[in-house]
Design a protein around this motif. Structure first.
Motif, PDB file in Angstrom:
ATOM      1  N   GLU A  66      -3.295  52.159  14.999  1.00  0.00           N
ATOM      2  CA  GLU A  66      -3.366  53.064  13.845  1.00  0.00           C
ATOM      3  C   GLU A  66      -2.032  53.766  13.615  1.00  0.00           C
ATOM      4  N   ALA A  67      -1.321  54.087  14.693  1.00  0.00           N
ATOM      5  CA  ALA A  67       0.018  54.660  14.551  1.00  0.00           C
ATOM      6  C   ALA A  67       0.940  53.668  13.845  1.00  0.00           C
ATOM      7  N   TRP A  68       0.815  52.390  14.206  1.00  0.00           N
ATOM      8  CA  TRP A  68       1.576  51.348  13.508  1.00  0.00           C
ATOM      9  C   TRP A  68       1.223  51.353  12.027  1.00  0.00           C
ATOM     10  N   ASP A  69      -0.080  51.474  11.719  1.00  0.00           N
ATOM     11  CA  ASP A  69      -0.506  51.480  10.321  1.00  0.00           C
ATOM     12  C   ASP A  69       0.099  52.652   9.554  1.00  0.00           C
ATOM     13  N   VAL A  70       0.166  53.818  10.175  1.00  0.00           N
ATOM     14  CA  VAL A  70       0.798  54.959   9.505  1.00  0.00           C
ATOM     15  C   VAL A  70       2.240  54.611   9.143  1.00  0.00           C
ATOM     16  N   ALA A  71       2.963  54.030  10.101  1.00  0.00           N
ATOM     17  CA  ALA A  71       4.351  53.649   9.852  1.00  0.00           C
ATOM     18  C   ALA A  71       4.452  52.590   8.754  1.00  0.00           C
ATOM     19  N   GLU A  72       3.565  51.590   8.816  1.00  0.00           N
ATOM     20  CA  GLU A  72       3.656  50.500   7.844  1.00  0.00           C
ATOM     21  C   GLU A  72       3.236  50.952   6.450  1.00  0.00           C
ATOM     22  N   ILE A  73       2.197  51.791   6.369  1.00  0.00           N
ATOM     23  CA  ILE A  73       1.775  52.303   5.058  1.00  0.00           C
ATOM     24  C   ILE A  73       2.898  53.143   4.444  1.00  0.00           C
ATOM     25  N   ALA A  74       3.478  54.035   5.246  1.00  0.00           N
ATOM     26  CA  ALA A  74       4.571  54.861   4.736  1.00  0.00           C
ATOM     27  C   ALA A  74       5.741  53.996   4.279  1.00  0.00           C
ATOM     28  N   SER A  75       6.055  52.976   5.035  1.00  0.00           N
ATOM     29  CA  SER A  75       7.165  52.086   4.679  1.00  0.00           C
ATOM     30  C   SER A  75       6.860  51.312   3.406  1.00  0.00           C
ATOM     31  N   MET A  76       5.625  50.817   3.283  1.00  0.00           N
ATOM     32  CA  MET A  76       5.250  50.076   2.084  1.00  0.00           C
ATOM     33  C   MET A  76       5.331  50.950   0.840  1.00  0.00           C
ATOM     34  N   TYR A  77       4.912  52.218   0.959  1.00  0.00           N
ATOM     35  CA  TYR A  77       4.968  53.085  -0.221  1.00  0.00           C
ATOM     36  C   TYR A  77       6.386  53.523  -0.546  1.00  0.00           C
ATOM     37  N   ASN A  78       7.277  53.535   0.434  1.00  0.00           N
ATOM     38  CA  ASN A  78       8.678  53.749   0.098  1.00  0.00           C
ATOM     39  C   ASN A  78       9.198  52.601  -0.768  1.00  0.00           C
ATOM     40  N   LEU A  79       8.823  51.379  -0.436  1.00  0.00           N
ATOM     41  CA  LEU A  79       9.166  50.233  -1.283  1.00  0.00           C
ATOM     42  C   LEU A  79       8.535  50.376  -2.668  1.00  0.00           C
ATOM     43  N   HIS A 134      -0.758  42.576   0.776  1.00  0.00           N
ATOM     44  CA  HIS A 134      -0.293  43.537   1.770  1.00  0.00           C
ATOM     45  C   HIS A 134      -0.961  44.895   1.546  1.00  0.00           C
ATOM     46  N   PHE A 135      -0.996  45.338   0.309  1.00  0.00           N
ATOM     47  CA  PHE A 135      -1.657  46.595  -0.057  1.00  0.00           C
ATOM     48  C   PHE A 135      -3.100  46.623   0.447  1.00  0.00           C
ATOM     49  N   ARG A 136      -3.841  45.560   0.182  1.00  0.00           N
ATOM     50  CA  ARG A 136      -5.254  45.525   0.584  1.00  0.00           C
ATOM     51  C   ARG A 136      -5.406  45.599   2.096  1.00  0.00           C
ATOM     52  N   SER A 137      -4.568  44.879   2.814  1.00  0.00           N
ATOM     53  CA  SER A 137      -4.692  44.878   4.275  1.00  0.00           C
ATOM     54  C   SER A 137      -4.387  46.255   4.854  1.00  0.00           C
ATOM     55  N   LEU A 138      -3.444  46.963   4.261  1.00  0.00           N
ATOM     56  CA  LEU A 138      -3.072  48.281   4.776  1.00  0.00           C
ATOM     57  C   LEU A 138      -4.096  49.362   4.444  1.00  0.00           C
TER      58      LEU A 138
END
Length: 199
Positions: A165-178, A65-69
């Motif tokens: 890309e807006a989705w990616d911002v949301a998903e990256i931020a969410s992943m780093y909260n985890l 997941h990290f690599r894809s983001l």
């Protein structure tokens, strides 16, 4: 003058985890290869790998997941993606991710001064409108997720990002909260080697 060692409480090179850290030789072949690639590229194995290896299958899933983001796109570069990690980690007070991704951000930007300014206070870092919008979105999603509205997505679109890309911002931020929460839940310590990166 204090006679305390700067490493009192944690010996140099400590992983710090409150969970057992498995021996590398006991890990599945794919993870041993991941560790070897990290040594080849960075010169060391990030402690995040060592700590997450307590649940090997989860480490594999998390890293995929990290690599894809972190695949850069036209308006969301590798540096922008690291910037999101840093802004989220600063908001959460995550020592591991601030150190590790602060180092990655300095390197990706090729600018240690800007990288550190973003890590300490992105609002005073002199960012342009696009990066400021990305940082504001990532911070709001971290601090007050219940307050998110469609207007927040629109700020990213207006700044020039595609909807993907807006989705990616949301998903990256969410992943780093985890990732921040797992780092703090396990007492993960940053590798000392990160301190010299991108200086």
């Amino acid at each position: 003058m204090s006679d305390e060692s700067p490493h009192d409480g944690y010996p140099p090179g400590s992983v710090g985890s409150w969970f057992p850290v498995p021996d590398e030789e006991t890990l599945p072949d794919g993870l041993r290869k991941l560790f070897a690639k990290a040594r080849e590229r960075l010169g060391f194995v990030p402690n995040v790998f060592r700590v997450w290896a307590f649940r090997p299958e989860r480490l594999s899933a998390w890293f995929a997941h990290f690599r894809s983001l972190h695949e850069p796109t036209e308006q969301l570069s590798a540096a922008d993606r690291e910037m999101i990690a840093v802004v989220v980690s600063q908001a959460n007070g995550c020592l591991y991710c601030l150190v590790a991704h602060g180092a990655a951000l300095r390197e990706a930007l090729g600018d240690p001064v800007l990288g550190e300014r973003i890590a300490f206070d992105w609002r005073r870092a002199g960012l342009g409108p696009r990066r400021a919008a990305i940082c504001a979105y990532a911070e709001k999603l971290t601090r007050t997720p219940r307050d998110m509205t469609r207007a927040d997505i629109n700020t990213l679109i207006i700044a020039g990002l595609t909807l993907e890309e807006a989705w990616d911002v949301a998903e990256i931020a969410s992943m780093y909260n985890l990732t921040n929460r797992m780092a703090m839940a396990t007492n993960m310590l940053p590798n000392e080697e990160y301190s010299r990166f991108g200086r």
